[in-house]
Design a protein around this motif. Structure first.
Motif, PDB file in Angstrom:
ATOM      1  N   THR A   1      -9.825  -8.250   2.183  1.00 45.96           N
ATOM      2  CA  THR A   1      -9.042  -8.241   0.955  1.00 45.96           C
ATOM      3  C   THR A   1      -7.628  -7.739   1.171  1.00 45.96           C
ATOM      4  O   THR A   1      -6.645  -8.388   0.781  1.00 45.96           O
ATOM      5  N   ASP A   2      -7.482  -6.569   1.793  1.00 48.98           N
ATOM      6  CA  ASP A   2      -6.150  -5.989   1.965  1.00 48.98           C
ATOM      7  C   ASP A   2      -5.244  -6.890   2.791  1.00 48.98           C
ATOM      8  O   ASP A   2      -4.064  -7.069   2.472  1.00 48.98           O
TER       9      ASP A   2
ATOM     10  N   MET B   1      -2.424  -2.342  -3.818  1.00 50.41           N
ATOM     11  CA  MET B   1      -1.611  -2.922  -2.749  1.00 50.41           C
ATOM     12  C   MET B   1      -0.130  -2.996  -3.105  1.00 50.41           C
ATOM     13  O   MET B   1       0.717  -3.095  -2.222  1.00 50.41           O
TER      14      MET B   1
ATOM     15  N   ASP C   1      -7.292  -3.944  -6.946  1.00 48.92           N
ATOM     16  CA  ASP C   1      -6.837  -4.097  -5.563  1.00 48.92           C
ATOM     17  C   ASP C   1      -5.378  -4.535  -5.517  1.00 48.92           C
ATOM     18  O   ASP C   1      -4.604  -4.077  -4.662  1.00 48.92           O
TER      19      ASP C   1
ATOM     20  N   ARG D   1       0.829  -1.220   0.000  1.00 46.10           N
ATOM     21  CA  ARG D   1       0.000   0.000   0.000  1.00 46.10           C
ATOM     22  C   ARG D   1       0.858   1.264   0.000  1.00 46.10           C
ATOM     23  O   ARG D   1       0.580   2.234   0.684  1.00 46.10           O
TER      24      ARG D   1
END
Length: 332
Positions: free
Chosen positions: A128-129, A215, A211, A87
């Motif tokens: 998810t992260d 990330m 995503d 991130r």
């Protein structure tokens, strides 16, 4: 040259609960057997703060989960540190190693800073992260750790799709060295083998490509290149099949199921089948092993083991069971 096995979980002993079930138990037995056979193998995983849950039954008869801590003081610091950008922020990680439970060296990636411990707080944490970050540390961090440790890795074994970002890291590294994407992919593919486990398509993990980009999991690869490998949404099993020179299911019937399930994946590695085995010294009582095939000795050993089990049940629950009764047990 070494084989490097990457796995999200590893079941070595109940005192070290960095595993949840069959995948981890298989990985643990696998690397123990590699040590017994003196194979040139190392393993890579993550050091979980809480590992997986222990299920308890409450006073009301309903199950609940506990996440107990555990002692990891036996781990040795390799002195190697790796960084993975998650991130947009560098996550520095320590690399531990152990061979305490009679297995080949197991290297465990562990975020150094308290603020980054959300990544490895709990095995298979929802979200998810969190899941993507875990898989980035395993694949990207693990590959970098092996390089810093000086291993000449001949084959990278991805035990399930969680480790596929190792392949992305290797492709990005080859492209940085001057190769074009197709050539880099071809070179990397010659170094990877992949084991698929989940026989239900819906149980195979997917992430939206946006995503992964947010990330940092795509590294220097473009969206088109990532789609070529895993599609969008990016399917981790599809990526594993396309990144590897060969793949295997874990039983003959599972092989048939997997080939049927993934037959539409263009460019997938051929899927063979290697039936799961177990590490015999871990799971077989020494008395049974020493009895061999002699039926009289086997019966004596069986009776001794059953007596020990009944004594343990009595100790834990104050329940005496007839030693001549048939016992039916199950394990989750």
């Amino acid at each position: 040259p070494h084989v490097a096995c990457f796995c999200m979980e590893c079941g070595l002993h109940e005192s070290f609960p960095i595993y949840s079930g069959g995948l981890g138990i298989l990985a643990g037995d696998y690397i123990k057997t590699a040590r017994d056979m003196q194979m040139p193998m190392v393993a890579v995983g993550l050091l979980w703060a809480r590992g997986y849950c222990v299920q308890r039954i409450g006073a009301d008869g309903r199950p609940y989960e506990e996440f107990p801590g555990f002692d990891a003081d036996f781990l040795q610091d390799t002195g190697v540190r790796v960084r993975v950008r998650v991130r947009g922020k560098e996550v520095p990680c320590r690399v531990w190693v152990t061979d305490r439970f009679g297995h080949c060296p197991l290297y465990l990636i562990d975020p150094q800073k308290h603020e980054d411990r959300w990544i490895t707080h709990r095995l298979y944490e929802a979200g998810t992260d969190t899941r993507i970050a875990q898989e980035m540390l395993l694949g990207i961090g693990g590959t970098r750790a092996l390089a810093w440790l000086g291993y000449n890795v001949h084959t990278y074994h991805f035990n399930e799709g969680h480790a596929v970002f190792a392949g992305i890291e290797m492709i990005a590294d080859a492209m940085e060295g001057g190769l074009q994407f197709p050539d880099a992919w071809k070179r990397v593919r010659g170094k990877i083998v992949f084991t698929t486990h989940t026989p239900v398509r819906a149980g195979n993990e997917e992430h939206d490509l946006k995503d992964l980009r947010r990330m940092g999991a795509c590294l220097q690869l473009s969206g088109a290149e990532m789609r070529e490998i895993g599609g969008d949404p990016f399917n981790m099993t599809v990526a594993g099949l396309r990144l590897s020179r060969g793949a295997n299911a874990v039983a003959q019937l599972h092989g048939e199921t997997s080939r049927a399930m993934w037959k539409g994946v263009e460019g997938a590695a051929p899927i063979g089948a290697i039936t799961n085995g177990v590490h015999q010294p871990t799971w077989q009582a020494p008395e049974i092993a020493s009895a061999g095939a002699d039926p009289d000795k086997l019966w004596v050993a069986h009776t001794k083991c059953k007596r020990a089990l009944l004594d343990e049940i009595d100790r834990r629950h104050n329940v005496e069971i007839d030693p001549n009764a048939l016992l039916v047990g199950f394990a989750r």
